[in-house]
Motif scaffolding. Structure first.
Motif, PDB file in Angstrom:
ATOM      1  N   MET A   1     -17.251  -5.817  -3.276  1.00 14.60           N
ATOM      2  CA  MET A   1     -16.299  -4.925  -2.634  1.00 14.60           C
ATOM      3  C   MET A   1     -15.949  -5.497  -1.264  1.00 14.60           C
ATOM      4  O   MET A   1     -16.819  -5.853  -0.493  1.00 14.60           O
ATOM      5  CB  MET A   1     -16.891  -3.527  -2.511  1.00 14.60           C
ATOM      6  CG  MET A   1     -16.024  -2.585  -1.727  1.00 14.60           C
ATOM      7  SD  MET A   1     -16.795  -0.978  -1.572  1.00 14.60           S
ATOM      8  CE  MET A   1     -15.549  -0.010  -2.331  1.00 14.60           C
ATOM      9  N   ALA A   2     -14.669  -5.560  -0.985  1.00 19.49           N
ATOM     10  CA  ALA A   2     -14.207  -6.083   0.302  1.00 19.49           C
ATOM     11  C   ALA A   2     -14.350  -5.018   1.382  1.00 19.49           C
ATOM     12  O   ALA A   2     -14.212  -3.826   1.124  1.00 19.49           O
ATOM     13  CB  ALA A   2     -12.758  -6.504   0.190  1.00 19.49           C
ATOM     14  N   ARG A   3     -14.628  -5.464   2.568  1.00 18.68           N
ATOM     15  CA  ARG A   3     -14.703  -4.584   3.716  1.00 18.68           C
ATOM     16  C   ARG A   3     -13.518  -4.916   4.617  1.00 18.68           C
ATOM     17  O   ARG A   3     -13.443  -6.002   5.168  1.00 18.68           O
ATOM     18  CB  ARG A   3     -16.019  -4.838   4.455  1.00 18.68           C
ATOM     19  CG  ARG A   3     -16.555  -3.636   5.075  1.00 18.68           C
ATOM     20  CD  ARG A   3     -17.961  -3.863   5.555  1.00 18.68           C
ATOM     21  NE  ARG A   3     -18.421  -2.558   5.954  1.00 18.68           N
ATOM     22  CZ  ARG A   3     -19.439  -2.331   6.718  1.00 18.68           C
ATOM     23  NH1 ARG A   3     -20.166  -3.325   7.151  1.00 18.68           N
ATOM     24  NH2 ARG A   3     -19.756  -1.111   7.048  1.00 18.68           N
ATOM     25  N   LEU A   4     -12.589  -3.971   4.738  1.00 18.65           N
ATOM     26  CA  LEU A   4     -11.363  -4.215   5.475  1.00 18.65           C
ATOM     27  C   LEU A   4     -11.174  -3.187   6.577  1.00 18.65           C
ATOM     28  O   LEU A   4     -11.560  -2.024   6.428  1.00 18.65           O
ATOM     29  CB  LEU A   4     -10.146  -4.127   4.547  1.00 18.65           C
ATOM     30  CG  LEU A   4     -10.112  -5.029   3.328  1.00 18.65           C
ATOM     31  CD1 LEU A   4      -8.940  -4.654   2.442  1.00 18.65           C
ATOM     32  CD2 LEU A   4     -10.021  -6.475   3.746  1.00 18.65           C
ATOM     33  N   HIS A   5     -10.540  -3.623   7.658  1.00 16.52           N
ATOM     34  CA  HIS A   5     -10.079  -2.665   8.660  1.00 16.52           C
ATOM     35  C   HIS A   5      -8.824  -2.016   8.101  1.00 16.52           C
ATOM     36  O   HIS A   5      -8.170  -2.541   7.194  1.00 16.52           O
ATOM     37  CB  HIS A   5      -9.752  -3.377   9.976  1.00 16.52           C
ATOM     38  CG  HIS A   5     -10.964  -3.846  10.717  1.00 16.52           C
ATOM     39  ND1 HIS A   5     -11.869  -2.990  11.271  1.00 16.52           N
ATOM     40  CD2 HIS A   5     -11.399  -5.094  10.996  1.00 16.52           C
ATOM     41  CE1 HIS A   5     -12.823  -3.678  11.871  1.00 16.52           C
ATOM     42  NE2 HIS A   5     -12.573  -4.971  11.703  1.00 16.52           N
ATOM     43  N   GLU A   6      -8.436  -0.889   8.664  1.00 16.30           N
ATOM     44  CA  GLU A   6      -7.265  -0.168   8.176  1.00 16.30           C
ATOM     45  C   GLU A   6      -6.022  -1.056   8.182  1.00 16.30           C
ATOM     46  O   GLU A   6      -5.270  -1.087   7.211  1.00 16.30           O
ATOM     47  CB  GLU A   6      -7.022   1.062   9.048  1.00 16.30           C
ATOM     48  CG  GLU A   6      -5.827   1.873   8.621  1.00 16.30           C
ATOM     49  CD  GLU A   6      -5.623   3.126   9.459  1.00 16.30           C
ATOM     50  OE1 GLU A   6      -4.579   3.765   9.278  1.00 16.30           O
ATOM     51  OE2 GLU A   6      -6.483   3.461  10.292  1.00 16.30           O
ATOM     52  N   TYR A   7      -5.793  -1.792   9.266  1.00 15.80           N
ATOM     53  CA  TYR A   7      -4.584  -2.616   9.348  1.00 15.80           C
ATOM     54  C   TYR A   7      -4.586  -3.718   8.295  1.00 15.80           C
ATOM     55  O   TYR A   7      -3.531  -4.103   7.788  1.00 15.80           O
ATOM     56  CB  TYR A   7      -4.388  -3.197  10.755  1.00 15.80           C
ATOM     57  CG  TYR A   7      -5.289  -4.349  11.117  1.00 15.80           C
ATOM     58  CD1 TYR A   7      -4.881  -5.666  10.920  1.00 15.80           C
ATOM     59  CD2 TYR A   7      -6.544  -4.132  11.667  1.00 15.80           C
ATOM     60  CE1 TYR A   7      -5.700  -6.725  11.261  1.00 15.80           C
ATOM     61  CE2 TYR A   7      -7.371  -5.180  12.017  1.00 15.80           C
ATOM     62  CZ  TYR A   7      -6.945  -6.476  11.818  1.00 15.80           C
ATOM     63  OH  TYR A   7      -7.755  -7.532  12.152  1.00 15.80           O
ATOM     64  N   GLN A   8      -5.747  -4.213   7.912  1.00 15.92           N
ATOM     65  CA  GLN A   8      -5.835  -5.243   6.882  1.00 15.92           C
ATOM     66  C   GLN A   8      -5.506  -4.657   5.515  1.00 15.92           C
ATOM     67  O   GLN A   8      -4.775  -5.269   4.722  1.00 15.92           O
ATOM     68  CB  GLN A   8      -7.228  -5.873   6.871  1.00 15.92           C
ATOM     69  CG  GLN A   8      -7.535  -6.648   8.140  1.00 15.92           C
ATOM     70  CD  GLN A   8      -9.001  -7.002   8.257  1.00 15.92           C
ATOM     71  OE1 GLN A   8      -9.886  -6.212   7.932  1.00 15.92           O
ATOM     72  NE2 GLN A   8      -9.268  -8.220   8.742  1.00 15.92           N
ATOM     73  N   GLY A   9      -6.029  -3.493   5.229  1.00 16.13           N
ATOM     74  CA  GLY A   9      -5.731  -2.824   3.964  1.00 16.13           C
ATOM     75  C   GLY A   9      -4.257  -2.479   3.841  1.00 16.13           C
ATOM     76  O   GLY A   9      -3.650  -2.652   2.783  1.00 16.13           O
ATOM     77  N   LYS A  10      -3.656  -2.015   4.953  1.00 16.03           N
ATOM     78  CA  LYS A  10      -2.232  -1.697   4.935  1.00 16.03           C
ATOM     79  C   LYS A  10      -1.394  -2.943   4.673  1.00 16.03           C
ATOM     80  O   LYS A  10      -0.382  -2.885   3.974  1.00 16.03           O
ATOM     81  CB  LYS A  10      -1.815  -1.051   6.252  1.00 16.03           C
ATOM     82  CG  LYS A  10      -2.239   0.395   6.366  1.00 16.03           C
ATOM     83  CD  LYS A  10      -1.728   0.981   7.668  1.00 16.03           C
ATOM     84  CE  LYS A  10      -1.983   2.467   7.727  1.00 16.03           C
ATOM     85  NZ  LYS A  10      -1.417   3.061   8.954  1.00 16.03           N
ATOM     86  N   ALA A  11      -1.793  -4.076   5.231  1.00 15.88           N
ATOM     87  CA  ALA A  11      -1.053  -5.328   5.009  1.00 15.88           C
ATOM     88  C   ALA A  11      -1.087  -5.718   3.536  1.00 15.88           C
ATOM     89  O   ALA A  11      -0.071  -6.155   2.975  1.00 15.88           O
ATOM     90  CB  ALA A  11      -1.629  -6.444   5.880  1.00 15.88           C
ATOM     91  N   ILE A  12      -2.226  -5.556   2.904  1.00 13.17           N
ATOM     92  CA  ILE A  12      -2.350  -5.874   1.480  1.00 13.17           C
ATOM     93  C   ILE A  12      -1.474  -4.937   0.651  1.00 13.17           C
ATOM     94  O   ILE A  12      -0.756  -5.359  -0.257  1.00 13.17           O
ATOM     95  CB  ILE A  12      -3.821  -5.809   1.016  1.00 13.17           C
ATOM     96  CG1 ILE A  12      -4.608  -6.954   1.656  1.00 13.17           C
ATOM     97  CG2 ILE A  12      -3.925  -5.853  -0.497  1.00 13.17           C
ATOM     98  CD1 ILE A  12      -6.104  -6.833   1.498  1.00 13.17           C
ATOM     99  N   LEU A  13      -1.513  -3.646   0.969  1.00 14.30           N
ATOM    100  CA  LEU A  13      -0.689  -2.681   0.237  1.00 14.30           C
ATOM    101  C   LEU A  13       0.798  -2.972   0.423  1.00 14.30           C
ATOM    102  O   LEU A  13       1.570  -2.950  -0.541  1.00 14.30           O
ATOM    103  CB  LEU A  13      -1.018  -1.258   0.684  1.00 14.30           C
ATOM    104  CG  LEU A  13      -2.386  -0.745   0.284  1.00 14.30           C
ATOM    105  CD1 LEU A  13      -2.682   0.585   0.973  1.00 14.30           C
ATOM    106  CD2 LEU A  13      -2.513  -0.611  -1.219  1.00 14.30           C
ATOM    107  N   ALA A  14       1.208  -3.265   1.654  1.00 14.87           N
ATOM    108  CA  ALA A  14       2.620  -3.557   1.930  1.00 14.87           C
ATOM    109  C   ALA A  14       3.069  -4.809   1.189  1.00 14.87           C
ATOM    110  O   ALA A  14       4.187  -4.862   0.667  1.00 14.87           O
ATOM    111  CB  ALA A  14       2.837  -3.717   3.427  1.00 14.87           C
TER     112      ALA A  14
END
Length: 70
Positions: A1-14
């Motif tokens: 499981m990856a551990r991401l900051h919120e901004y990193q997760g948002k970048a992947i989703l975008a």
């Protein structure tokens, strides 16, 4: 499981065409002010500033702030 900051997760989703709220990470107070001005323009009702930490309950520990102009 990856551990991401919120901004990193948002970048992947975008990148995968999910709609997400606009935002950007900032490393300094001056950079945060510049980002807020860029994102809100003249129609600002304020911005939300969040710490980027691998924890839940950021609001409960003072890690979420609402900033308004004026």
């Amino acid at each position: 499981m990856a551990r991401l900051h919120e901004y990193q997760g948002k970048a992947i989703l975008a990148a995968n065409e999910f709609k997400i709220p606009r935002g950007r990470a900032a490393s300094t107070p001056d950079e945060a002010v510049a980002v807020a001005k860029e994102l809100t323009g003249k129609n600002s009702s304020g911005v939300v500033i969040k710490i980027q930490a691998w924890t839940t309950g950021r609001a409960g520990i003072g890690g979420v702030a609402f900033a308004k102009d004026g």
